[in-house]
Every structure is written in C-alpha cells, then in structure tokens.
Design an enzyme around this catalytic site. Structure first.
Site, PDB file in Angstrom:
ATOM      1  N   ASP A 181     -10.200  -2.287  -0.279  1.00  0.00           N
ATOM      2  CA  ASP A 181      -9.131  -3.067  -0.900  1.00  0.00           C
ATOM      3  C   ASP A 181      -9.685  -4.263  -1.659  1.00  0.00           C
ATOM      4  OD1 ASP A 181      -7.314  -1.354   0.211  1.00  0.00           O
ATOM      5  OD2 ASP A 181      -6.671  -2.722   1.803  1.00  0.00           O
ATOM      6  N   THR A 182      -8.910  -4.738  -2.616  1.00  0.00           N
ATOM      7  CA  THR A 182      -9.295  -5.913  -3.402  1.00  0.00           C
ATOM      8  C   THR A 182      -9.666  -7.083  -2.509  1.00  0.00           C
ATOM      9  OG1 THR A 182      -7.961  -5.291  -5.320  1.00  0.00           O
ATOM     10  CG2 THR A 182      -8.442  -7.630  -5.054  1.00  0.00           C
TER      11      THR A 182
END
Length: 222
Positions: free
Chosen positions: A56-57
């Site tokens: 994930d970011t």
C-alpha cells in the site's frame, strides 16, 4: 544515484526500502510516485526494474523489483505458490488479547459512492491467513509482527480490524469510528523483511530498518 534506499541488489533483483506515503504508480491526480525513480534504479542496466508485488501507499519497507523479464516471471510464480516469506510490523491503536495467533478470514471487495472501495470479511470471499505475534506495548499501543501466508489486498489491515478487533494506528479506512486516520500521519504498517527462494542460487533476502515514525512512538525492533 538514487535517493531510494537499496536493501538487496544482484543481477536479477533489487529490494528497496519504500518510504511510507509514496505510491508505486503515479496517482491520477498527479504527485510523487516510485515510478519517477525507476530510471535511477536501473543502476547501469538497460531496463527499468519492475515491481513484482504491491504494498500500500502508506506502507513502508521491503519491495521486490525484478531487473529482467525472466526473473519477473520466476518471482511472480514464487508469490503465486506462496513460497515467499514476508514479515511485517504494525502498530495497533490498542492492545490485543493474547500474545500470538492465526487469523483466517475470507475477504471480499465492496464499494459504495459514499465510502469508495474496501475489503470486508465475507464467507463467499477469498481465503486469507495471517500469523501474528505481540512484540511489545508502549502507551496503550501494541507493536505486532505479522507473517501473512496469503497476499490479499489490504489483508493485514482488515485482519487487524476484523480479526484482532483493533485497527492499525492511523488507518483511514479500517479504523474504528473516531479513530480513522488519527494518531499517526499514515497507516502504521512496515514491510520489515522479505525472503524469496531461488533454485541453484542464494535466496533474495532483505530487511528494512524500523522507520523513524515508529521509533518516535517509542517502539524498536529488538
């Protein structure tokens, strides 16, 4: 030179320490992304390296990049066959019951106009398994080690919320009402280590040091 820390490098693979908050692909609305660094990360090779998997970011830490099409195919197969060992560290917005366990949930993706898309625990979903172990507790928050067997989207995040009953600190999607996005500038999840076996060669093996925003809350990976 690149300002992205490199944890492992050989002719087939790079493992980088992705900063938390940096998306892998360029956002539709624009802004910084790891893609901007791919040319720098060639490190003398003709091709840009290619991410083999996704984190994930907000998640910091180990990300495997393949340096040629053959290694990309082999590494992707290792992920599909669950041969890759992954170790994550996460800070919960509370303290779980017990000291270790296994979370097994079937996960499905849902979406709505109001909340966008997210994962939920659902009987008709895809199986997901995560092993967890309590590492330490500081100021009413727990540092937990996660070793996922499967690699579902948002797996550890939804396993914290639906499996342990406590969200990751700072999670804007799976945090409890009143806790969403609070207590931290990002979802506090870190890909601490990764090992990928290889036939006839030493494994790709890398570990990412604990990020500064974890240590600032009093945690260490001892």
């Amino acid at each position: 030179m690149t300002d992205i820390p490199i944890l492992f490098e050989d002719g087939e693979a790079l493992v980088i320490n992705k900063p938390g908050g940096l998306p892998i692909e360029r956002p539709r609305k624009g802004g910084r992304s790891l893609e901007e660094h791919f040319e720098q990360l060639r490190l003398g090779f003709q091709r840009d390296p290619v991410p083999v998997h996704r984190i994930d970011t907000d998640t910091s830490g180990c990300l495997l990049l393949a340096r040629n099409p053959k290694s990309l195919k082999r590494f992707a197969k290792s992920f599909e066959e669950r041969k890759v060992e992954k170790r994550y560290l996460g800070i919960l917005a509370g303290v779980p019951e017990g000291e270790e366990g296994i979370i097994e949930l079937s996960l499905s993706k849902i979406s709505s106009a109001e909340k966008g898309w997210r994962m939920i625990a659902a009987k008709k979903g895809k199986a997901s398994i995560t092993h967890w172990r309590l590492v330490t507790v500081v100021d009413g928050r727990a540092l937990v080690e996660f070793r996922p067997e499967t690699g579902r989207t948002h797996q550890i995040r939804i396993h914290c919320e639906a499996g342990l009953g406590i969200p990751l600190l700072g999670d804007p999607v799976y945090g409890a009402e009143g806790l969403r996005g609070k207590g931290a500038a990002r979802t506090m999840l870190h890909a601490a280590a990764i090992t990928i076996p290889r036939d006839g060669k030493p494994p790709v093996d890398a570990a990412a040091p604990m990020p500064a925003d974890f240590t600032a809350l009093g945690f260490s990976d001892g």
